[in-house]
Design a protein around this motif. Structure first.
Motif, PDB file in Angstrom:
ATOM      1  N   LYS A  71       0.829  -1.220   0.000  1.00 33.67           N
ATOM      2  CA  LYS A  71       0.000   0.000   0.000  1.00 33.67           C
ATOM      3  C   LYS A  71       0.857   1.262   0.000  1.00 33.67           C
ATOM      4  N   ILE A  72       1.965   1.208   0.746  1.00 29.18           N
ATOM      5  CA  ILE A  72       2.864   2.363   0.811  1.00 29.18           C
ATOM      6  C   ILE A  72       3.530   2.577  -0.545  1.00 29.18           C
ATOM      7  N   LEU A  73       4.003   1.471  -1.150  1.00 30.37           N
ATOM      8  CA  LEU A  73       4.655   1.556  -2.462  1.00 30.37           C
ATOM      9  C   LEU A  73       3.699   2.138  -3.496  1.00 30.37           C
ATOM     10  N   GLU A  74       2.465   1.680  -3.459  1.00 32.83           N
ATOM     11  CA  GLU A  74       1.448   2.147  -4.410  1.00 32.83           C
ATOM     12  C   GLU A  74       1.133   3.629  -4.180  1.00 32.83           C
ATOM     13  N   ALA A  75       1.021   4.029  -2.911  1.00 31.16           N
ATOM     14  CA  ALA A  75       0.613   5.405  -2.582  1.00 31.16           C
ATOM     15  C   ALA A  75       1.683   6.433  -2.952  1.00 31.16           C
ATOM     16  N   PHE A  76       2.966   6.055  -2.843  1.00 30.42           N
ATOM     17  CA  PHE A  76       4.028   7.071  -2.969  1.00 30.42           C
ATOM     18  C   PHE A  76       4.975   6.875  -4.151  1.00 30.42           C
ATOM     19  N   LYS A  77       4.683   5.878  -5.021  1.00 34.53           N
ATOM     20  CA  LYS A  77       5.616   5.577  -6.112  1.00 34.53           C
ATOM     21  C   LYS A  77       5.833   6.771  -7.056  1.00 34.53           C
ATOM     22  N   ASP A  78       4.813   7.628  -7.187  1.00 37.65           N
ATOM     23  CA  ASP A  78       4.952   8.800  -8.063  1.00 37.65           C
ATOM     24  C   ASP A  78       5.236  10.090  -7.276  1.00 37.65           C
ATOM     25  N   VAL A  79       5.401   9.955  -5.943  1.00 38.85           N
ATOM     26  CA  VAL A  79       5.557  11.145  -5.091  1.00 38.85           C
ATOM     27  C   VAL A  79       7.005  11.307  -4.625  1.00 38.85           C
ATOM     28  N   VAL A  80       7.642  10.192  -4.293  1.00 41.66           N
ATOM     29  CA  VAL A  80       9.003  10.212  -3.730  1.00 41.66           C
ATOM     30  C   VAL A  80       9.946   9.464  -4.674  1.00 41.66           C
ATOM     31  N   PRO A  81      11.108  10.047  -4.972  1.00 42.83           N
ATOM     32  CA  PRO A  81      12.012   9.394  -5.931  1.00 42.83           C
ATOM     33  C   PRO A  81      12.606   8.070  -5.448  1.00 42.83           C
ATOM     34  N   VAL A  82      12.808   7.950  -4.111  1.00 39.83           N
ATOM     35  CA  VAL A  82      13.454   6.739  -3.575  1.00 39.83           C
ATOM     36  C   VAL A  82      12.566   6.077  -2.527  1.00 39.83           C
ATOM     37  N   ILE A  83      12.212   4.806  -2.763  1.00 38.88           N
ATOM     38  CA  ILE A  83      11.477   4.015  -1.756  1.00 38.88           C
ATOM     39  C   ILE A  83      12.193   2.667  -1.624  1.00 38.88           C
ATOM     40  N   VAL A  84      12.594   2.346  -0.405  1.00 41.19           N
ATOM     41  CA  VAL A  84      13.334   1.100  -0.162  1.00 41.19           C
ATOM     42  C   VAL A  84      12.568   0.259   0.851  1.00 41.19           C
ATOM     43  N   GLU A  85      12.533  -1.067   0.644  1.00 40.81           N
ATOM     44  CA  GLU A  85      11.851  -1.971   1.591  1.00 40.81           C
ATOM     45  C   GLU A  85      12.865  -2.620   2.530  1.00 40.81           C
ATOM     46  N   THR A  86      12.528  -2.667   3.832  1.00 36.46           N
ATOM     47  CA  THR A  86      13.336  -3.392   4.818  1.00 36.46           C
ATOM     48  C   THR A  86      12.382  -4.164   5.741  1.00 36.46           C
ATOM     49  N   ASP A  87      12.928  -5.099   6.517  1.00 31.28           N
ATOM     50  CA  ASP A  87      12.046  -5.894   7.389  1.00 31.28           C
ATOM     51  C   ASP A  87      12.561  -5.989   8.825  1.00 31.28           C
ATOM     52  N   SER A  88      13.365  -4.993   9.233  1.00 30.66           N
ATOM     53  CA  SER A  88      13.791  -4.931  10.642  1.00 30.66           C
ATOM     54  C   SER A  88      14.196  -3.502  10.958  1.00 30.66           C
ATOM     55  N   ALA A  89      14.220  -3.171  12.245  1.00 31.18           N
ATOM     56  CA  ALA A  89      14.600  -1.819  12.668  1.00 31.18           C
ATOM     57  C   ALA A  89      16.049  -1.538  12.281  1.00 31.18           C
ATOM     58  N   LYS A  90      16.906  -2.528  12.440  1.00 31.88           N
ATOM     59  CA  LYS A  90      18.339  -2.351  12.143  1.00 31.88           C
ATOM     60  C   LYS A  90      18.549  -2.032  10.671  1.00 31.88           C
ATOM     61  N   LYS A  91      17.879  -2.815   9.804  1.00 39.43           N
ATOM     62  CA  LYS A  91      18.031  -2.580   8.357  1.00 39.43           C
ATOM     63  C   LYS A  91      17.452  -1.220   7.979  1.00 39.43           C
ATOM     64  N   ALA A  92      16.321  -0.870   8.591  1.00 43.02           N
ATOM     65  CA  ALA A  92      15.677   0.417   8.275  1.00 43.02           C
ATOM     66  C   ALA A  92      16.586   1.585   8.658  1.00 43.02           C
ATOM     67  N   VAL A  93      17.221   1.493   9.827  1.00 42.14           N
ATOM     68  CA  VAL A  93      18.110   2.563  10.296  1.00 42.14           C
ATOM     69  C   VAL A  93      19.344   2.667   9.404  1.00 42.14           C
ATOM     70  N   ASN A  94      19.970   1.526   9.100  1.00 35.65           N
ATOM     71  CA  ASN A  94      21.179   1.541   8.272  1.00 35.65           C
ATOM     72  C   ASN A  94      20.894   2.088   6.875  1.00 35.65           C
ATOM     73  N   THR A  95      19.772   1.671   6.303  1.00 34.18           N
ATOM     74  CA  THR A  95      19.388   2.140   4.966  1.00 34.18           C
ATOM     75  C   THR A  95      19.120   3.645   4.991  1.00 34.18           C
ATOM     76  N   SER A  96      18.387   4.102   6.018  1.00 32.25           N
ATOM     77  CA  SER A  96      18.050   5.524   6.133  1.00 32.25           C
ATOM     78  C   SER A  96      19.313   6.379   6.267  1.00 32.25           C
ATOM     79  N   PHE A  97      20.262   5.880   7.047  1.00 34.04           N
ATOM     80  CA  PHE A  97      21.507   6.623   7.279  1.00 34.04           C
ATOM     81  C   PHE A  97      22.278   6.804   5.971  1.00 34.04           C
ATOM     82  N   LYS A  98      22.259   5.742   5.129  1.00 32.76           N
ATOM     83  CA  LYS A  98      22.938   5.817   3.823  1.00 32.76           C
ATOM     84  C   LYS A  98      22.255   6.827   2.907  1.00 32.76           C
TER      85      LYS A  98
END
Length: 447
Positions: free
Chosen positions: A383-410
């Motif tokens: 639902k998030i991918l569908e809602a924002f695919k044309d709004v935000v240039p970069v959307i990345v999927e993660t499945d843990s807090a650690k991965k989400a934080v590391n990806t966001s920091f990059k």
């Protein structure tokens, strides 16, 4: 004479608190939980010689109750609740039981779809700063009934959810605060917004002309409902759109509070809590404090030095010029809207979790203006991918807090913010929103 038999459904904070108070007041108590009871609560029940069962519901022991106290997390569609209703046994909530035995103590009760924990904590902080004998109770995580049983106070500052209001009978706060009403928890209200609105307005159903009702005059849902009601309490509205004769308003950068003769003014730049939504919360808290007769110097001092709650727009750390903010308590889209609305730097937004029927179009404009990348943190992000695919240039999927934080920091550059404000419940990957926020903070500290 036969003892009043009170059966309690649910062995969490509110259920065990109600059991302790009921036992102290001479009721015959039986507590039943369909799931396992946490060891600390089980120990309290055993230590206080309270009969209970866990991981089952024995209907014969439940349906012989004179009265049932239902924990707020248990919905009406639960089979045991249906059986209790069918038999006509009265059902009350924990706050109703606490109210019954509060004595002469006063209650300030706060409800609303968003901001109630922050506002409740701020009112409590003002009361503490002013030296009042008070306790912080209710939906914020401390059992109201247990407080009344073990450490009664002259004043209770209580966060009250719609679920707790559903089963009140006589509960009457001296001061009630209604911050806002947006669509939330509709799965518990037959998907009818009107049912949820009615539930929120139960906070004033027993109030009298000796009491106060503080509400947001800029909230269309509240105002529409008020046009249909005759209220029997003293209204104190607050607004950022126009001046009010009694209550509070913000004009330019000045907050003005007027209740009776007492007038308080202060600059919004002095508020510890930032953002437009927090200006509303601070006004509501200031008005509540004034009704309690707290001096303006104390209100000013408390509003200036208040620290926001854990998991609610909580500053975590600055790592190489990137600011990390934990808003894990944002479990609906409106909460995330408020968080984004207060962002002043380019933002990497961490979204996702268990969807509660979210309408992401509500935040699309803010996301477009403020968000440079979205990091999804959930098992199903479609639902998030569908809602924002044309709004935000970069959307990345993660499945843990650690991965989400590391990806966001990059993805973040110096001067950016990484904001965890998920707009969803946390139950796909975490125990609850606190666990989600704590894992996020741990991952930030490991960077």
């Amino acid at each position: 004479m036969k003892k009043h038999r009170l059966v309690i459904l649910g062995g969490g904070e509110s259920g065990v608190g109600a059991a302790l108070l009921g036992k102290q007041k001479g009721y015959e108590i039986f507590l039943s939980d369909g799931g396992p009871i946490k060891p600390k609560y089980e120990k309290e029940l055993i230590d206080n010689q309270i009969d209970f069962e866990s991981a089952q519901h024995s209907l014969d022991l439940i349906l012989n109750a004179d009265e049932v106290m239902k924990s707020p997390g248990i919905p009406e569609k639960n089979e045991v609740v249906k059986a209790i209703r069918a038999k006509g046994i009265p059902v009350i909530s924990e706050v109703e039981l606490a109210y019954r035995f509060k004595g002469d103590s006063k209650i300030v009760a706060i409800t609303g779809s968003n901001g109630k924990s922050t506002t409740t904590a701020l009112i409590f902080h003002i009361c503490q700063t002013a030296g009042l004998d008070c306790a912080l109770v209710g939906n914020i995580g401390y059992s109201f009934a247990k407080q009344v049983a073990e450490d009664p106070k002259a004043l209770y500052v209580a966060e009250i959810s719609s679920f707790q209001l559903d089963d009140i009978k006589d509960f009457r706060p001296d001061v009630s605060v209604l911050l806002n009403i947006t669509e939330d928890h509709l799965d518990r209200y037959e998907y009818k917004f009107e049912n949820y609105i009615n539930s929120k307005f139960k906070i004033i159903q027993n109030q009298t002309m000796n009491d106060y009702f503080i509400y947001c005059e800029d909230d269309e849902v509240i105002m529409e409902k008020l046009r249909l009601l005759t209220i029997h309490t003293n209204p104190l509205p607050f607004s950022m759109k126009h001046e009010v004769k009694k209550g509070g308003y913000i004009k330019g950068d000045q907050m003005m509070l007027r209740i009776q003769e007492e007038r308080v003014s202060m600059s919004i730049y002095d508020f510890a809590l930032k953002g437009k939504h927090n200006n509303y919360n601070t006004m509501a808290a200031g008005i509540a404090a004034t009704t309690l007769g707290i001096r303006k110097e104390k209100i000013r001092e408390a509003v200036k030095n208040f620290h926001s709650l854990e998991h609610r727009m909580e500053f975590v750390a600055m790592v190489r010029g990137v600011e990390f903010i934990n808003d894990s308590k944002a479990t609906n889209v409106n909460s995330t809207w408020y968080a984004l609305e207060s962002m002043t730097k380019p933002t990497v937004l961490i979204l996702g979790g268990t969807d509660k029927g979210n309408d992401y179009s509500l935040i699309a404009d803010l996301v477009k203006d403020k968000v440079k990348a979205i990091v999804c943190m959930g098992l199903d992000n479609s639902k998030i991918l569908e809602a924002f695919k044309d709004v935000v240039p970069v959307i990345v999927e993660t499945d843990s807090a650690k991965k989400a934080v590391n990806t966001s920091f990059k993805l973040a550059a110096k001067g950016d913010v990484v904001l965890l404000s998920p707009a969803c419940a946390s139950f796909d990957l975490f125990k609850n929103y606190e666990d989600r926020g704590s894992q996020f903070k741990d991952a930030v500290k490991e960077l």
